[in-house]
Scaffold this motif. Structure first.
Motif, PDB file in Angstrom:
ATOM      1  N   ALA A 278       0.846  -1.189   0.000  1.00  0.00           N
ATOM      2  CA  ALA A 278       0.000   0.000   0.000  1.00  0.00           C
ATOM      3  C   ALA A 278       0.880   1.236   0.000  1.00  0.00           C
ATOM      4  CB  ALA A 278      -0.934   0.003   1.217  1.00  0.00           C
ATOM      5  N   SER A 279       0.327   2.333  -0.482  1.00  0.00           N
ATOM      6  CA  SER A 279       1.044   3.601  -0.515  1.00  0.00           C
ATOM      7  C   SER A 279       0.253   4.729   0.139  1.00  0.00           C
ATOM      8  CB  SER A 279       1.364   3.990  -1.973  1.00  0.00           C
ATOM      9  OG  SER A 279       0.170   4.049  -2.742  1.00  0.00           O
ATOM     10  N   GLN A 280      -0.925   4.432   0.704  1.00  0.00           N
ATOM     11  CA  GLN A 280      -1.715   5.460   1.369  1.00  0.00           C
ATOM     12  C   GLN A 280      -1.003   5.912   2.642  1.00  0.00           C
ATOM     13  OE1 GLN A 280      -2.816   2.437   0.648  1.00  0.00           O
ATOM     14  NE2 GLN A 280      -4.512   2.609  -0.828  1.00  0.00           N
ATOM     15  N   VAL A 281      -1.026   7.222   2.872  1.00  0.00           N
ATOM     16  CA  VAL A 281      -0.322   7.785   4.022  1.00  0.00           C
ATOM     17  C   VAL A 281      -0.880   7.232   5.326  1.00  0.00           C
ATOM     18  CG1 VAL A 281       0.151   9.918   5.284  1.00  0.00           C
ATOM     19  CG2 VAL A 281       0.337   9.875   2.792  1.00  0.00           C
ATOM     20  N   ASP A 282      -2.200   7.174   5.470  1.00  0.00           N
ATOM     21  CA  ASP A 282      -2.799   6.689   6.716  1.00  0.00           C
ATOM     22  C   ASP A 282      -2.422   5.231   6.976  1.00  0.00           C
ATOM     23  OD1 ASP A 282      -3.952   9.119   7.158  1.00  0.00           O
ATOM     24  OD2 ASP A 282      -5.905   8.585   6.315  1.00  0.00           O
ATOM     25  N   ARG A 283      -2.376   4.427   5.927  1.00  0.00           N
ATOM     26  CA  ARG A 283      -2.007   3.013   6.087  1.00  0.00           C
ATOM     27  C   ARG A 283      -0.547   2.892   6.527  1.00  0.00           C
ATOM     28  NH1 ARG A 283      -2.337  -1.698   7.505  1.00  0.00           N
ATOM     29  NH2 ARG A 283      -2.458  -3.481   6.128  1.00  0.00           N
ATOM     30  N   LEU A 284       0.324   3.696   5.954  1.00  0.00           N
ATOM     31  CA  LEU A 284       1.735   3.637   6.321  1.00  0.00           C
ATOM     32  C   LEU A 284       1.956   4.153   7.738  1.00  0.00           C
ATOM     33  CD1 LEU A 284       3.366   4.842   2.981  1.00  0.00           C
ATOM     34  CD2 LEU A 284       3.062   2.506   3.795  1.00  0.00           C
ATOM     35  N   LEU A 285       1.205   5.163   8.151  1.00  0.00           N
ATOM     36  CA  LEU A 285       1.330   5.651   9.524  1.00  0.00           C
ATOM     37  C   LEU A 285       0.885   4.585  10.518  1.00  0.00           C
ATOM     38  CD1 LEU A 285       0.042   9.322   9.161  1.00  0.00           C
ATOM     39  CD2 LEU A 285       2.369   8.591   9.676  1.00  0.00           C
ATOM     40  N   LEU A 286      -0.163   3.851  10.176  1.00  0.00           N
ATOM     41  CA  LEU A 286      -0.599   2.755  11.040  1.00  0.00           C
ATOM     42  C   LEU A 286       0.465   1.674  11.110  1.00  0.00           C
ATOM     43  CD1 LEU A 286      -2.912   1.554  12.734  1.00  0.00           C
ATOM     44  CD2 LEU A 286      -3.788   0.514  10.639  1.00  0.00           C
ATOM     45  N   LEU A 287       1.110   1.412   9.995  1.00  0.00           N
ATOM     46  CA  LEU A 287       2.190   0.419   9.965  1.00  0.00           C
ATOM     47  C   LEU A 287       3.369   0.877  10.813  1.00  0.00           C
ATOM     48  CD1 LEU A 287       3.104  -2.258   8.564  1.00  0.00           C
ATOM     49  CD2 LEU A 287       4.153  -0.833   6.819  1.00  0.00           C
ATOM     50  N   ALA A 288       3.612   2.188  10.850  1.00  0.00           N
ATOM     51  CA  ALA A 288       4.764   2.719  11.580  1.00  0.00           C
ATOM     52  C   ALA A 288       4.500   2.848  13.073  1.00  0.00           C
ATOM     53  CB  ALA A 288       5.147   4.085  11.017  1.00  0.00           C
ATOM     54  N   ARG A 289       3.259   2.707  13.506  1.00  0.00           N
ATOM     55  CA  ARG A 289       2.945   2.935  14.916  1.00  0.00           C
ATOM     56  C   ARG A 289       3.733   2.002  15.834  1.00  0.00           C
ATOM     57  NH1 ARG A 289      -0.202   0.466  18.588  1.00  0.00           N
ATOM     58  NH2 ARG A 289      -0.926   1.723  20.345  1.00  0.00           N
ATOM     59  N   GLY A 290       3.789   0.716  15.503  1.00  0.00           N
ATOM     60  CA  GLY A 290       4.501  -0.242  16.341  1.00  0.00           C
ATOM     61  C   GLY A 290       5.975   0.096  16.512  1.00  0.00           C
ATOM     62  N   PRO A 291       6.730   0.322  15.414  1.00  0.00           N
ATOM     63  CA  PRO A 291       8.141   0.690  15.582  1.00  0.00           C
ATOM     64  C   PRO A 291       8.349   1.998  16.342  1.00  0.00           C
ATOM     65  CG  PRO A 291       7.733  -0.067  13.348  1.00  0.00           C
ATOM     66  CD  PRO A 291       6.403   0.029  14.008  1.00  0.00           C
ATOM     67  N   LEU A 292       7.460   2.974  16.171  1.00  0.00           N
ATOM     68  CA  LEU A 292       7.631   4.242  16.877  1.00  0.00           C
ATOM     69  C   LEU A 292       7.347   4.082  18.370  1.00  0.00           C
ATOM     70  CD1 LEU A 292       6.126   6.829  14.370  1.00  0.00           C
ATOM     71  CD2 LEU A 292       8.508   6.195  14.736  1.00  0.00           C
TER      72      LEU A 292
END
Length: 522
Positions: A278-292
């Motif tokens: 996926a390339s949607q910003v909201d989807r990528l932010l959700l993906l990044a939540r765990g590492p952050l």
């Protein structure tokens, strides 16, 4: 099995807690938002149509998929038993590096509760051990209210991540690791006096022994560890691998099990995958939540802070995208990181579909003690300038913004101009007969203090119409914002005086209209 107390002396004897993650191969690759309602997944022992199922998760087992099936057979079971709108069967291959990194992250997390965390070594040379951790909690149990309270706290924290974990405890690490192989619904904390009986009843299929060892004992009709233990030791040593006797002694607590303590990494790195690119910003932010969130926990455990880190976005058919996220001051603020990352993603524009996201940080500093001053000093103004600079770079790109410099009249966010108020511009303006020319319209104020300098002591929550005629003083101050401002403002302000002598602040829309009272001076 229920949690049971362990008899311990005042000297804080060692007590080991084993955490086994039987679905680590799946959970290390599963996006966080799919971990709660996890899709059915199988681990394949190879690639292509000839591959077979080496492991399954609980969702796949619920559909009748079995270990040893072919990939075609597993997919057939999924189609036959899954709902029509169910997610597809996830077919994964072993990624040992991903599993090791994932376990290292949980080892870092476990150091919050104990100072000793280890990975179980393989039983024999060249062999593999199950995915899990060994925690020595005997020395830290008193800090958390006792053994049972510490284990309950550990499991509560793990439960919030929706992981499949098998837990057991014993005074010997090898015994704890072996007992954790049982699929018990609750953690089993074994008393030292019950340890011998518990390990004797353990089925051989749950011991981390090579299949050849277990098959040889099965031919002799032996199914449990206690039965193997009762065999003549000399004959057993002549007919089996010498390492079997060594591990048998460890399983019964008669020989030490050398463990290497986990050494925390000097840098932070965590990677998550996305099964459906996926390339949607909201989807990528959700993906990044765990590492952050993991980065924030990493910093809090070490009492450190970070001012910048790198986010890598992996694509299927092109090189990875590198995004640098920076903040004005070192900190541990996950929401601020999310905001900065959103700006970087939006400014990147046209990202190719992302399959993996990785967060890396290595430049850590000790947080600066103290708090901000009531009035902004030079340091705080410099921090604000750096924050503005980094936000502009995140939005416009590093090449577009090289520095921020103060300059007069450079489109400020808000600006005001003073306009004289001639009698013809406002017909309600009248000089009182008792007011001498050139005198101050308000007592206690000099004639030069009012124009453009008057500010009310109290601002009203809502503007209101004056109940009686007012006298206007000084000049009009026009406040007008530009298109770049979030809140639009275009109005005239001036000082005024009610008939009774009360000083007020008046406001009028620039487009016209009546004056309204917006502030009081007492």
């Amino acid at each position: 099995m229920s949690i049971e107390s362990t008899s311990r002396s005042p000297g804080h004897e060692s007590y080991w807690l084993a955490l086994r993650f039987p679905e680590a191969w799946f959970e290390c690759q599963c996006p966080e938002d799919e971990r709660h309602d996890r899709p059915p997944a199988v681990l394949l022992d190879g690639k292509g149509r000839g591959s077979r199922v080496a492991a399954i998760n609980r969702a796949a087992a619920g559909l009748g998929i079995e270990i040893g099936q072919s990939l075609a057979g597993a997919r057939s079971r999924h189609r036959a038993n899954a709902l029509a709108d169910a997610v597809p069967l996830r077919c994964l291959t072993v990624e040992q590096r991903a599993v090791e990194d994932w376990l290292a992250e949980w080892g870092e997390w476990a150091l919050t509760y104990t100072s000793r965390v280890s990975r179980p070594p393989p039983v024999h040379s060249g062999g593999k051990t199950g995915a899990g951790l060994l925690l020595e909690i005997g020395g830290s149990a008193a800090l958390f209210g006792g053994l049972e309270a510490l284990v309950a706290r550990l499991l509560e924290a793990l439960q919030s991540w929706h992981l499949v974990v098998q837990v057991a405890g014993a005074s010997h690490p090898r015994v704890a690791w072996a007992l954790a192989a049982g699929d018990a619904e609750a953690p089993w904390l074994c008393r030292p006096r019950e340890q011998l009986a518990a390990i004797s009843q353990l089925p051989l299929m749950l011991v981390d022994w090579p299949t050849a060892w277990i098959d040889r004992f099965a031919e002799l009709g032996l199914r449990r560890l206690g039965e193997v233990r009762r065999l003549p030791r000399d004959g057993l040593g002549m007919r089996t691998d010498p390492l079997l006797l060594v591990d048998l002694d460890r399983l019964f607590g008669e020989r030490d099990w050398p463990l290497v303590d986990l050494v925390p990494s000097a840098r932070y790195a965590r990677e998550v995958s996305l099964w459906d690119p996926a390339s949607q910003v909201d989807r990528l932010l959700l993906l990044a939540r765990g590492p952050l969130v993991g980065l924030g926990d990493f910093l809090r455990r070490r009492q450190l802070a970070v001012a910048d880190f790198v986010v890598w976005l992996a694509h299927e058919d092109r090189p990875s995208t590198r995004l640098e996220v920076a903040t004005a001051e070192p900190g541990r603020d996950e929401p601020l990181w999310q905001e900065q990352l959103r700006l970087r993603l939006e400014s990147a524009g046209g990202l190719a579909p992302v399959t993996r996201l990785r967060v890396e940080a290595e430049h850590f500093v000790a947080p600066r003690p103290g708090q901000g001053s009531l009035f902004a000093d030079a340091d705080e103004r410099g921090r604000d300038e750096r924050a503005l600079f980094q936000r502009l770079q995140a939005r416009l790109g590093r090449e577009a913004v090289s520095r921020v410099q103060d300059a007069p009249d450079l489109i400020p966010m808000r600006r005001s101009r003073l306009h004289p108020l001639p009698p013809h511009q406002d017909k309600s303006f009248r000089r009182r007969p008792t007011e001498p020319a050139g005198a101050s319209p308000l007592s206690g104020l000099s004639p030069g203090a009012l124009p453009g300098a008057f500010r009310p002591l109290w601002w009203l929550e809502k503007p209101r119409r004056p109940d009686a005629p007012v006298h206007h003083h000084g000049q009009i101050e026009r406040v007008e914002t530009g298109w770049w401002a979030t809140a639009e403002e275009s109005a005239d302000y001036c000082a005024g005086e009610l008939v009774g002598g009360r000083a007020v602040c008046l406001r009028r829309e620039r487009a016209g209209g009546d004056w309204q009272v917006v502030g009081l001076d007492d």
